[in-house]
Write an enzyme that holds these catalytic residues in place. Structure first.
Site, short mmCIF file in Angstrom:
data_model
loop_
_atom_site.label_atom_id
_atom_site.label_comp_id
_atom_site.label_asym_id
_atom_site.label_seq_id
_atom_site.Cartn_x
_atom_site.Cartn_y
_atom_site.Cartn_z
N GLU A 297 0.90 -1.25 -0.20
CA GLU A 297 0.19 0.07 0.07
C GLU A 297 1.00 1.41 -0.02
O GLU A 297 1.27 1.60 0.89
CB GLU A 297 -1.09 0.15 1.20
N CYS B 167 -2.23 9.76 2.39
CA CYS B 167 -1.74 8.99 1.20
C CYS B 167 -2.53 9.35 -0.07
O CYS B 167 -2.09 9.31 -1.16
CB CYS B 167 -1.80 7.44 1.45
P1 NAD Z 1 8.22 4.86 4.73
O1 NAD Z 1 8.22 4.25 3.72
O2 NAD Z 1 9.22 5.92 5.06
O3 NAD Z 1 8.00 3.67 6.32
C1 NAD Z 1 7.19 2.84 6.23
C2 NAD Z 1 7.46 1.61 7.13
O4 NAD Z 1 8.66 1.13 6.53
C3 NAD Z 1 7.81 2.17 8.41
O5 NAD Z 1 7.24 1.01 9.31
C4 NAD Z 1 9.42 2.20 8.66
O6 NAD Z 1 9.98 1.72 9.85
C5 NAD Z 1 9.75 1.17 7.57
N1 NAD Z 1 11.09 1.36 6.84
C6 NAD Z 1 11.49 2.56 6.55
N2 NAD Z 1 12.79 2.65 5.80
C7 NAD Z 1 12.77 1.41 5.58
C8 NAD Z 1 14.18 0.57 5.03
N3 NAD Z 1 14.86 1.26 4.39
N4 NAD Z 1 13.88 -0.79 5.23
C9 NAD Z 1 12.86 -1.50 5.82
N5 NAD Z 1 11.82 -0.82 6.35
C10 NAD Z 1 11.87 0.66 6.42
O7 NAD Z 1 6.55 5.42 4.79
P2 NAD Z 1 6.16 6.53 5.90
O8 NAD Z 1 7.00 7.88 5.96
O9 NAD Z 1 5.77 5.85 7.14
O10 NAD Z 1 4.63 6.82 5.03
C11 NAD Z 1 4.50 8.09 4.31
C12 NAD Z 1 4.39 7.15 3.08
O11 NAD Z 1 3.55 6.00 2.92
C13 NAD Z 1 3.79 8.17 1.72
O12 NAD Z 1 4.41 7.62 0.69
C14 NAD Z 1 2.44 7.79 1.85
O13 NAD Z 1 1.76 8.00 0.46
C15 NAD Z 1 2.38 6.17 2.08
N6 NAD Z 1 1.25 5.80 2.45
C16 NAD Z 1 0.50 4.95 1.93
C17 NAD Z 1 -0.86 4.60 2.33
C18 NAD Z 1 -1.54 3.61 1.72
O14 NAD Z 1 -2.66 2.90 2.08
N7 NAD Z 1 -1.52 3.58 0.24
C19 NAD Z 1 -1.25 4.90 3.73
C20 NAD Z 1 -0.28 5.89 4.39
C21 NAD Z 1 0.73 6.12 3.85
#
Ligand code: NAD
Length: 409
Positions: A163, A197
């Site tokens: 997602e 998002c």
């Molecule tokens: P992110 O990708 O930075 O982090 C998401 C998760 O991944 C966190 O739990 C984090 O600990 C983990 N993570 C981060 N970097 C990592 C790595 N290098 N290796 C492994 N795990 C890692 O995203 P965010 O900042 O938490 O959220 C924002 C993003 O999420 C935006 O792009 C937004 O559009 C998207 N989002 C999508 C939805 C949806 O339902 N489609 C909902 C909310 C947010």
């Protein structure tokens, strides 16, 4: 602090707690029906057989959550996964530490520890988790990290749902009811200060429509946030210093039509509308995820379709028009995770609509029944008896073969 509580309480209750509670109620009501083996229509060849689709749990599911709706995005998928009979390891986001801590310490008291565990941590801990073999991975977050998760899942051929995010466009034309359209666009854009998002990322419209939109936007933003939005009780703050700095860099003073004010101590950016934006500007290259709305001018809907199709497939697409031909052309000639016409964001909360992305905005979907299905393996089951009629029919498949057997089968 009082001003923070007002928007946090309202948006947390309506966009987080209520949505998860609704999903739970709906799932509890429908679960028996969803879980029952289904019997598809039979062909003549199976007329004597039992033909079923069983819903099997995958096993151990890893759910990785994002920070922006830390309850909804962590517990929403947990509902579907547990309903489908899986056990869950949840890794909430480290950027919403209080909620993560609450889930880890309070929620675990009420759920069976044998089937629900919480693992806290950031990048390092998530990377360690991804080294393990899971039966299903459900990830919510950025496209960039989604690729890392997908690669890790591929090592064990683990199925996954991603997602993700992206730049969700809005197309607005002159036939729309401009005041209502502007109010609906700004509400979707500014919910959680744009840290959503499916937030409208940018607006596509003609120069003439832009003028009317801006006039309405000034009035509506004053209605929403008063004459000094920096001190409004209804704007939420930007999650971290890093995100705050990144957002400020998007705002070029020469493009500001409305807003552009900041409160550094509170990490508040007032609702900002940018005009004369070039598609090559940084604000149009990255997902914004903040209260900034750039407007890119297009002459008509055909130009809007071309603009959208030249970019990665968005998570959401919004169309504001009364013209059915415009609406249908955009809906059928573009690809996006979901879409809403004459509204923003509410397709997400519509029960029975699957929610998910496509291409760079994700793969797979959930919510309601779709969540249950996502976390279930559909197992084909065929049941025969040992009766005489069945054996007679089966005799046609056994050697020695002859022309009669070949023709009948
Ligand atoms: P992110 O990708 O930075 O982090 C998401 C998760 O991944 C966190 O739990 C984090 O600990 C983990 N993570 C981060 N970097 C990592 C790595 N290098 N290796 C492994 N795990 C890692 O995203 P965010 O900042 O938490 O959220 C924002 C993003 O999420 C935006 O792009 C937004 O559009 C998207 N989002 C999508 C939805 C949806 O339902 N489609 C909902 C909310 C947010």
């Amino acid at each position: 602090m009082a001003w923070l509580r007002r928007c946090i309480r309202h948006e947390t209750e309506t966009c987080e707690i209520e949505l998860v509670a609704n999903d739970l109620r709906h799932t509890l009501m429908e679960l028996k029906e969803w879980a029952e083996p289904k019997s598809p229509e039979k062909r003549l060849i199976n007329i004597l057989d039992g033909v079923y689709i069983y819903k099997d749990p995958y096993g151990v599911v890893l759910i990785i959550g994002a920070w922006n709706y830390p309850i909804l995005l962590s517990l929403g998928p947990v509902v579907g996964a547990i309903a489908a009979g899986n056990t869950v390891i949840l890794k909430p986001s480290e950027l919403s530490p209080h909620t993560a801590h609450f889930i880890a310490t309070v929620l675990t008291k009420y759920l069976d520890r044998e089937c629900f565990q919480v693992y806290l941590g950031g990048i390092e801990e998530t990377s360690n988790l991804l080294e393990q073999k899971f039966d299903y991975i459900f990830f919510t977050g950025s496209t960039q990290v989604g690729k890392i998760v997908h690669q890790a899942a591929a090592k064990n051929l683990t199925p996954c749902t991603l997602e993700l995010g992206g730049k969700s466009p809005v197309y607005l034309d002159e036939t729309a009811d401009m005041e209502k359209a502007t109010r609906r666009i700004l509400w979707g854009k500014l919910l959680n200060s744009g840290q959503t998002c499916i937030s409208p990322d940018y607006l596509l419209c003609s120069k003439e429509t832009e003028k009317i939109f801006l006039q309405n936007a000034k009035k509506i933003l004053t209605e929403f946030y008063g004459s000094d939005p920096k001190n409004s009780t209804y704007l939420s703050k930007i999650v971290t210093e890093r995100h705050f700095k990144r957002l400020i860099e998007f705002i070029k003073p020469e493009n500001i039509a409305i807003g552009g004010k900041i409160n550094v101590d509170e990490r508040i950016i007032t609702p900002t509308i940018l005009i004369n934006v070039d598609p090559n500007d940084r604000v149009m290259q990255e997902e914004i995820f903040g209260p900034i709305l750039p407007i890119v001018n297009v002459k008509n809907y055909q130009e809007a379709i071309k603009f959208i199709n030249e970019r990665e497939k968005p998570l959401a697409l919004y169309i504001f028009t009364k013209d059915k031909e415009v609406r249908n052309s955009i809906l059928t000639q573009t690809s996006s995770g979901g879409a809403a016409v004459n509204d923003t964001a509410t397709h997400l909360i519509t029960e029975n609509l699957p929610f998910g992305g496509v291409g760079f905005s994700g793969m797979g979907s959930y919510h309601g029944r779709q969540g249950f299905d996502t976390f279930s393996h559909k197992k084909s089951v065929l049941i025969k008896d040992f009766g005489g009629f069945t054996e007679l029919a089966l005799s046609l498949r056994y050697p020695p073969y002859n022309d009669a057997k070949t023709t009948i089968t």
